[in-house]
Structures are given as structure tokens and as C-alpha cells.
Enzyme design. Structure first.
Site, mmCIF file in Angstrom:
data_model
loop_
_atom_site.group_PDB
_atom_site.id
_atom_site.type_symbol
_atom_site.label_atom_id
_atom_site.label_comp_id
_atom_site.label_asym_id
_atom_site.label_seq_id
_atom_site.Cartn_x
_atom_site.Cartn_y
_atom_site.Cartn_z
ATOM 1 N N SER A 1 0.843 -1.203 0.000
ATOM 2 C CA SER A 1 0.000 0.000 0.000
ATOM 3 C C SER A 1 0.869 1.240 0.000
ATOM 4 O O SER A 1 2.059 1.186 0.333
ATOM 5 C CB SER A 1 -0.876 -0.011 1.262
ATOM 6 O OG SER A 1 -1.565 1.198 1.416
ATOM 7 N N TYR B 1 -3.731 -0.934 9.932
ATOM 8 C CA TYR B 1 -3.482 -1.171 8.509
ATOM 9 C C TYR B 1 -2.088 -0.663 8.128
ATOM 10 O O TYR B 1 -1.330 -1.348 7.418
ATOM 11 C CB TYR B 1 -4.567 -0.461 7.705
ATOM 12 C CG TYR B 1 -4.543 -0.674 6.212
ATOM 13 C CD1 TYR B 1 -5.091 -1.813 5.637
ATOM 14 C CD2 TYR B 1 -3.993 0.283 5.359
ATOM 15 C CE1 TYR B 1 -5.091 -1.999 4.265
ATOM 16 C CE2 TYR B 1 -3.990 0.110 3.983
ATOM 17 C CZ TYR B 1 -4.548 -1.027 3.440
ATOM 18 O OH TYR B 1 -4.548 -1.206 2.073
HETATM 19 P P1 NAP Z 1 -11.702 -5.253 -1.315
HETATM 20 O O1 NAP Z 1 -12.495 -5.008 -2.538
HETATM 21 O O2 NAP Z 1 -12.243 -4.845 0.022
HETATM 22 O O3 NAP Z 1 -11.308 -6.801 -1.296
HETATM 23 C C1 NAP Z 1 -10.691 -7.374 -0.160
HETATM 24 C C2 NAP Z 1 -10.455 -8.843 -0.457
HETATM 25 O O4 NAP Z 1 -9.840 -9.442 0.699
HETATM 26 C C3 NAP Z 1 -11.751 -9.607 -0.702
HETATM 27 O O5 NAP Z 1 -11.536 -10.592 -1.679
HETATM 28 C C4 NAP Z 1 -12.014 -10.222 0.646
HETATM 29 O O6 NAP Z 1 -12.821 -11.372 0.630
HETATM 30 C C5 NAP Z 1 -10.603 -10.576 1.059
HETATM 31 N N1 NAP Z 1 -10.580 -10.862 2.498
HETATM 32 C C6 NAP Z 1 -10.804 -10.003 3.506
HETATM 33 N N2 NAP Z 1 -10.782 -10.644 4.671
HETATM 34 C C7 NAP Z 1 -10.534 -11.952 4.394
HETATM 35 C C8 NAP Z 1 -10.413 -13.122 5.167
HETATM 36 N N3 NAP Z 1 -10.554 -13.084 6.509
HETATM 37 N N4 NAP Z 1 -10.160 -14.294 4.560
HETATM 38 C C9 NAP Z 1 -10.050 -14.360 3.211
HETATM 39 N N5 NAP Z 1 -10.176 -13.278 2.409
HETATM 40 C C10 NAP Z 1 -10.408 -12.097 3.010
HETATM 41 O O7 NAP Z 1 -10.316 -4.507 -1.376
HETATM 42 P P2 NAP Z 1 -9.260 -4.326 -2.568
HETATM 43 O O8 NAP Z 1 -9.141 -2.879 -2.810
HETATM 44 O O9 NAP Z 1 -9.514 -5.226 -3.678
HETATM 45 O O10 NAP Z 1 -7.946 -4.739 -1.770
HETATM 46 C C11 NAP Z 1 -7.116 -5.795 -2.168
HETATM 47 C C12 NAP Z 1 -5.742 -5.565 -1.562
HETATM 48 O O11 NAP Z 1 -5.214 -4.347 -2.060
HETATM 49 C C13 NAP Z 1 -5.746 -5.426 -0.043
HETATM 50 O O12 NAP Z 1 -4.605 -6.042 0.510
HETATM 51 C C14 NAP Z 1 -5.681 -3.933 0.161
HETATM 52 O O13 NAP Z 1 -5.117 -3.577 1.395
HETATM 53 C C15 NAP Z 1 -4.779 -3.550 -0.989
HETATM 54 N N6 NAP Z 1 -4.854 -2.148 -1.387
HETATM 55 C C16 NAP Z 1 -6.005 -1.595 -1.833
HETATM 56 C C17 NAP Z 1 -5.998 -0.254 -2.193
HETATM 57 C C18 NAP Z 1 -7.223 0.450 -2.707
HETATM 58 O O14 NAP Z 1 -7.182 1.673 -2.884
HETATM 59 N N7 NAP Z 1 -8.313 -0.235 -2.981
HETATM 60 C C19 NAP Z 1 -4.843 0.501 -2.095
HETATM 61 C C20 NAP Z 1 -3.684 -0.104 -1.618
HETATM 62 C C21 NAP Z 1 -3.701 -1.437 -1.281
HETATM 63 P P3 NAP Z 1 -14.409 -11.297 1.013
HETATM 64 O O15 NAP Z 1 -15.118 -10.896 -0.246
HETATM 65 O O16 NAP Z 1 -14.709 -12.684 1.491
HETATM 66 O O17 NAP Z 1 -14.536 -10.254 2.097
#
Ligand code: NAP
Length: 254
Positions: free
Chosen positions: A146, A159
Site C-alpha cells: 500500500s 493497517y
Molecule cells: P476489497 O475489494 O475490500 O477486497 C478485499 C479482499 O480481501 C476480498 O476478496 C475479501 O474477501 C478478502 N478478504 C478479507 N478478509 C478476508 C479473510 N478473513 N479471509 C479471506 N479473504 C479475506 O479490497 P481491494 O481494494 O480489492 O484490496 C485488495 C488488496 O489491495 C488489499 O490487501 C488492500 O489492502 C490492498 N490495497 C487496496 C488499495 C485500494 O485503494 N483499494 C490501495 C492499496 C492497497 P471477502 O469478499 O470474502 O470479504
């Protein structure tokens, strides 16, 4: 030829959180480059499995809840994924949670869940996949970190701690495994349009302030990560170890 080095044909990638958001985009990007996919999720990710198959690749589901699975259970999940798919070449630690509460009131349960999912599960999955990859003399691990691996953020101390630590783990594993054919690297997405940032985008002033600070002038999408992911998963990056590649529309440069 150089473009051949970006091919993932014949490879198998295990992608956590591949059911939605960035994880789904990462899985589809790797599949478009030729990889078969094992999606590690809590619930059967039918949409992703269907889309991967429609690209002509094999798609499998590995079930795990990263908040509750023990290191031993995660290792067994990785071994089963390898056995069912026949091989394991790529691990993408994408799944993550974010909990927004002021530091002075940050609940211990929120801290624990975020550290468990975003840091500890990623480490123990990497350990399990790394053992297999070291034995076969090749493998690619990609951690999704991130901007808060570099910056402090606001309202998200757990986080930030987890993402700083995962960036450190990326370098630590790279130092141990680089000479043994296993690449460990990370991608640091900027502000991406997914559920993770829904609360920020729901606040019009915050949304605009963030947009104004992004040199590219827009939030990112899951598709924006595909190029970096394919690069880090492919032989094209064989001499890249311990790198954290921002895909952030220029945010960190500002
Ligand atoms: P998201 O849409 O909220 O997706 C989160 C994912 O993590 C979902 O597939 C969720 O599964 C899974 N997850 C959460 N808790 C879990 C658990 N206990 N066991 C198994 N799976 C779990 O977020 P995203 O933006 O795609 O984020 C993906 C990654 O990118 C994360 O590591 C996040 O920190 C990172 N990131 C995101 C951003 C951004 O701006 N969006 C920026 C920097 C980094 P469920 O559907 O089952 O909840």
C-alpha cells in the site's frame, strides 16, 4: 524474444481474495497472460472462476478464512492447491482488510484482525509456498502492499502497521530466497476504486482532495495492476528481488 518472457503459459498462480476488487483483476490479468488460477477465498468465487475459464484457463477454488486459519491450516491449503493444480509457480498475497477508527479509540479487535489478515496470513502463506518453490528451484511471490507501506495514513494505524511490515517481510524473504530462484516482490497500489476505499469515496470532500493530489488525475482500477503483476509473475522479472513497485498514478512522486 522479450515478449515471450512475459508469458505465464503453463504456470499456476494462487491468488488470495480473488473474488472481487483488485484480487479479481489480478487473477484475470495473470490468466490473460496464460496462467491457470487457484482462487483462495472464504466463499466460492463463481464469477472469477467463470471469467478465468472463459479465457481458456483452468480455475480452482481453495477455501480459507485468513482471519481464523492457523499457519498449519494455511500450509495445508497451499499444499492441496499445488496437488490439485499439479504445480504452483506464483503466489499473490492480495486479500486484505482495513478498519478505520481514530488511533485513540482504535479497537483491539480491529487491530488484531487487520494484522492477522494483512500481515500474518501473507507471511505464513509465503512460508508455505516458499518451501515448495525453494524445493523446485523457482517461484514468484507478489505481496499487495500500500501507499501506507510508505506513509502513515489517517485513522488506520493497524493497517499502516501491517502494510509497513509486509513491505519489510517482502525484503526479508527476498534476501533469503533470491539466490535460490524465488522472487519476492510487492506492488503498492495507489487509491483504487474498490470496496476498500468506499468510505473515502462516499465523502465528497475527501474524494475530491485525494483526486486533486493524484498526478494522473484519477483513481486506479483493478486493470491498472495487471501489467505490474504479470511482470513480477513472469521470467521477465527474474533479476528483480525485494522491490516494491508503486502503481499509484504518481502519488508518491508528489
Ligand atoms: P476489497 O475489494 O475490500 O477486497 C478485499 C479482499 O480481501 C476480498 O476478496 C475479501 O474477501 C478478502 N478478504 C478479507 N478478509 C478476508 C479473510 N478473513 N479471509 C479471506 N479473504 C479475506 O479490497 P481491494 O481494494 O480489492 O484490496 C485488495 C488488496 O489491495 C488489499 O490487501 C488492500 O489492502 C490492498 N490495497 C487496496 C488499495 C485500494 O485503494 N483499494 C490501495 C492499496 C492497497 P471477502 O469478499 O470474502 O470479504
Amino acid at each position: 524474444m522479450i515478449l515471450d518472457q512475459f508469458s505465464l503459459s503453463g504456470r499456476v498462480a494462487l491468488v488470495t481474495g480473488a473474488n472481487r476488487g483488485l484480487g479479481q483483476g489480478l487473477a484475470l490479468g495473470l490468466a490473460e497472460a496464460g496462467a491457470d488460477i487457484v482462487a483462495l477465498t472464504r466463499r466460492r468465487p463463481d464469477d472469477t472462476l467463470d471469467q478465468v475459464r472463459s479465457l481458456g484457463r483452468q480455475a480452482r477454488w481453495a477455501e480459507a478464512d485468513l482471519a481464523t486459519a492457523t499457519p498449519e491450516q494455511l500450509a495445508e491449503t497451499v499444499r492441496q492447491a499445488r496437488d490439485q493444480a499439479g504445480r504452483l509457480d506464483i503466489l499473490v498475497n492480495n486479500a486484505g482488510v482495513i478498519r478505520r477508527q481514530p488511533a485513540a479509540e482504535h479497537p483491539a479487535a480491529d487491530w488484531a484482525e487487520v494484522v492477522r489478515v494483512d500481515l500474518e496470513a501473507a507471511f505464513f502463506l509465503s512460508q508455505a509456498a516458499g518451501r515448495l518453490m525453494l524445493a523446485q528451484g523457482q517461484g514468484k511471490i507478489i505481496n499487495i502492499v500500500s501507499l501506507l507501506s510508505f506513509q502513515g495514513g489517517v485513522l488506520v494505524p493497524g493497517y499502516t502497521a501491517a502494510k509497513h511490515a509486509l513491505a519489510g517481510v517482502t525484503k526479508a524473504l527476498a534476501n533469503e530466497w533470491a539466490a535460490r530462484g524465488v522472487n519476492v516482490n510487492a506492488i503498492a497500489p495507489g487509491y483504487m476504486d474498490t470496496d476498500n476505499t468506499a468510505a473515502l469515496r462516499a465523502d465528497p470532500a475527501r474524494r475530491q482532495a485525494i483526486t486533486d493530489r493524484i498526478p494522473a488525475g484519477r483513481w486506479g482500477t483493478p486493470t491498472d495492476l495487471m501489467g505490474a503483476a504479470v511482470y513480477l509473475a513472469s521470467p521477465a522479472s527474474d533479476y528483480v528481488h525485494g522491490a516494491i513497485i508503486p502503481v499509484d498514478g504518481g502519488w508518491l512522486a508528489r
